[in-house]
Design a protein around this motif. Structure first.
Motif, short mmCIF file in Angstrom:
data_model
loop_
_atom_site.label_atom_id
_atom_site.label_comp_id
_atom_site.label_asym_id
_atom_site.label_seq_id
_atom_site.Cartn_x
_atom_site.Cartn_y
_atom_site.Cartn_z
N GLN A 46 0.74 6.88 -2.91
CA GLN A 46 -0.37 6.48 -2.03
C GLN A 46 -1.73 6.60 -2.70
O GLN A 46 -2.70 6.00 -2.23
CB GLN A 46 -0.33 7.33 -0.75
N LEU A 47 -1.79 7.33 -3.79
CA LEU A 47 -3.06 7.42 -4.51
C LEU A 47 -3.52 6.04 -4.99
O LEU A 47 -4.72 5.73 -4.99
CB LEU A 47 -2.92 8.36 -5.71
N LEU A 48 -2.57 5.18 -5.37
CA LEU A 48 -2.92 3.81 -5.75
C LEU A 48 -3.60 3.08 -4.60
O LEU A 48 -4.62 2.41 -4.79
CB LEU A 48 -1.65 3.04 -6.15
N LEU A 49 -3.03 3.22 -3.42
CA LEU A 49 -3.58 2.54 -2.25
C LEU A 49 -4.95 3.11 -1.88
O LEU A 49 -5.86 2.37 -1.51
CB LEU A 49 -2.62 2.68 -1.08
N PHE A 50 -5.12 4.44 -1.99
CA PHE A 50 -6.39 5.06 -1.62
C PHE A 50 -7.53 4.59 -2.53
O PHE A 50 -8.64 4.34 -2.09
CB PHE A 50 -6.27 6.58 -1.69
N VAL A 51 -7.23 4.46 -3.83
CA VAL A 51 -8.25 3.96 -4.76
C VAL A 51 -8.58 2.51 -4.43
O VAL A 51 -9.75 2.10 -4.45
CB VAL A 51 -7.77 4.09 -6.21
N ALA A 52 -7.56 1.73 -4.09
CA ALA A 52 -7.80 0.34 -3.72
C ALA A 52 -8.65 0.25 -2.45
O ALA A 52 -9.53 -0.60 -2.33
CB ALA A 52 -6.46 -0.38 -3.51
N LEU A 53 -8.39 1.13 -1.48
CA LEU A 53 -9.19 1.14 -0.26
C LEU A 53 -10.64 1.53 -0.55
O LEU A 53 -11.57 1.07 0.11
CB LEU A 53 -8.57 2.11 0.76
N LEU A 86 -8.54 -8.87 -11.66
CA LEU A 86 -8.99 -7.55 -12.08
C LEU A 86 -8.14 -6.46 -11.40
O LEU A 86 -7.73 -5.49 -12.05
CB LEU A 86 -10.48 -7.36 -11.72
N ILE A 87 -7.85 -6.64 -10.12
CA ILE A 87 -7.03 -5.68 -9.39
C ILE A 87 -5.60 -5.67 -9.94
O ILE A 87 -5.00 -4.61 -10.12
CB ILE A 87 -7.03 -6.02 -7.89
N VAL A 88 -5.05 -6.84 -10.23
CA VAL A 88 -3.70 -6.92 -10.78
C VAL A 88 -3.62 -6.18 -12.13
O VAL A 88 -2.67 -5.43 -12.39
CB VAL A 88 -3.26 -8.39 -10.95
N GLY A 89 -4.65 -6.38 -12.99
CA GLY A 89 -4.67 -5.69 -14.27
C GLY A 89 -4.75 -4.18 -14.11
O GLY A 89 -4.06 -3.42 -14.82
N GLY A 90 -5.58 -3.73 -13.16
CA GLY A 90 -5.69 -2.30 -12.92
C GLY A 90 -4.40 -1.70 -12.39
O GLY A 90 -4.00 -0.60 -12.80
N LEU A 91 -3.71 -2.43 -11.53
CA LEU A 91 -2.44 -1.95 -11.01
C LEU A 91 -1.37 -1.87 -12.10
O LEU A 91 -0.56 -0.93 -12.13
CB LEU A 91 -1.95 -2.85 -9.88
N ALA A 92 -1.37 -2.84 -13.01
CA ALA A 92 -0.39 -2.83 -14.10
C ALA A 92 -0.58 -1.59 -14.97
O ALA A 92 0.40 -0.92 -15.36
CB ALA A 92 -0.53 -4.10 -14.93
#
Length: 397
Positions: free
Chosen positions: A239-246, A275-281
């Protein structure tokens, strides 16, 4: 150059502050995971998943206030506040009789959750104003008050902490954050008619989105009760991934809303997406290579399986983050037609959770496939990012 840095520093600093905020929130879970038994910690996370689902009322309110103020749309917010509290109180009264049949609730735990939700609604009005005005440092201060108070109280009373006290410390942090917001910003100006459509639209979206990442938390205690603690630890990292995205979304919503009738919107949105896709990868790679070795250091012994589960969680929440992003774009454009696809994804998710539970690894693999495939599907099907020709006061289908 200096003016450019001053203008854009928040884009770099705010996500960093939000990551640190999540580190503070993780301290809350680190303390509780070490103090509570694995079964009690799993039960607490089921409560928190339920609380997260109910807090969408305040979250949706904050996003709606932000969008409408950014687009200079009027609303009778004082009347909206009164009615929203009454309606929410009525819903919670019903839930107080229903929830004990789903989870082992005590009356005091139900009361704590109810008060937390009502205070969060009051707080969300003021956070929405801060977000619309792009006062992100003040907004972050509000979040820090809420989290630091919660963690500090847990640390001081750690030897006495149980599930009920853990919920009480969440309420305490929320109350102090609300009190601090009273001196940070005024209640949003009220004018015109009371408008519900934007709020109900966002609640609708948030209900579906929150179910995406709470259903498994609620069901894991039923399907895999002995592994609920390990699952909850891995879930927190995912969920840390989602929190940063939020966190990034809080920066983006005012700007997306203000650009929704601009010719530059499409190009700006596409650059942002990649940019978001690259960060998630990059984040997923880090989760596979490093996080499994961090879990024993942070949470101690007894959570050996979490290191394997967290790899699945990284992919699950990468998919959820992209799905959340698509909703943000459509909400900025006052569109609602995309919601039918989100309900379709939810139906597929429920079926996968019920059918593919032979082992927890198979269960997680099914979630990965559902969310990543859905993220790709939405990107292909929701290509109508053109600026609406109708006025902002109308909601497009």
């Amino acid at each position: 150059m200096t003016s450019f840095l001053n203008r854009h520093a928040v884009i770099l600093i705010f996500p960093l502050l939000d990551v640190l905020l999540n580190v503070v929130n993780y301290a809350y879970h680190l303390l509780l995971a070490r103090e509570l038994s694995s079964v009690d910690y799993g039960l607490l996370n089921a409560y928190l998943a339920l609380l997260g689902l109910l807090l969408i009322i305040g979250s949706a309110l904050q996003w709606t206030v932000t969008r409408d103020l950014s687009q200079r749309l009027n609303n009778q917010y004082r009347q909206l506040r009164l009615r929203l509290l009454l309606y929410t109180g009525f819903i919670l009264l019903i839930l107080m009789y229903v929830l004990p049949f789903i989870l082992p609730f005590t009356k005091i735990n139900l009361l704590l959750i109810t008060l937390t939700i009502l205070i969060h609604i009051l707080l969300s009005f003021r956070r929405g104003v801060l977000q619309a005005e792009e006062r992100f440092y003040a907004l972050n201060f509000s979040y820090y008050v809420e989290s630091v108070v919660k963690v500090a109280a847990t640390w001081v009373f750690l030897s006495y902490t149980d599930v009920t006290l853990a919920l009480f410390f969440i309420l305490l942090g929320m109350i102090l954050a609300y009190l601090s917001s009273l001196v940070q910003v005024s209640f949003p100006a009220s004018s015109g008619k009371t408008k519900w459509h934007g709020l109900t639209h966002m609640i609708h979206t948030q209900v579906v989105m929150t179910l995406f990442f709470t259903l498994d938390s609620l069901l894991v205690t039923r399907f895999f009760p002995t592994l609920a603690g390990d699952y909850s630890v891995a879930l927190r990292f995912g969920q840390l991934l989602l929190f940063v995205a939020l966190s990034l979304s809080q920066l983006l919503l005012p700007r997306l809303s203000s650009l929704n009738q601009s010719d530059t919107f499409i190009a700006w949105e596409r650059k942002l997406y990649f940019l978001i896709v690259g960060g998630l990868a990059c984040s997923v790679l880090f989760y596979f290579l490093a996080v499994p070795y961090l879990i024993p250091i942070l949470f101690g012994d007894g959570y050996e399986q979490s290191g394997q589960y967290v790899k699945y969680m990284a992919l699950v929440y990468a998919g959820i983050t992209l799905i959340q992003y698509e909703a943000l774009v459509q909400f900025s454009l006052h569109r609602t037609g995309y919601l039918k696809w989100y309900w379709g994804i939810l139906v597929v998710l429920v079926l996968s959770l019920l059918l593919f539970r032979q082992t927890i690894e198979i269960w997680l693999t099914a979630q990965v496939i559902v969310f990543l495939a859905s993220a790709v599907f939405l990107r292909l099907i929701l290509q109508k990012h053109r600026v609406p020709t109708t006025t902002l006061k109308e909601e497009d289908e």
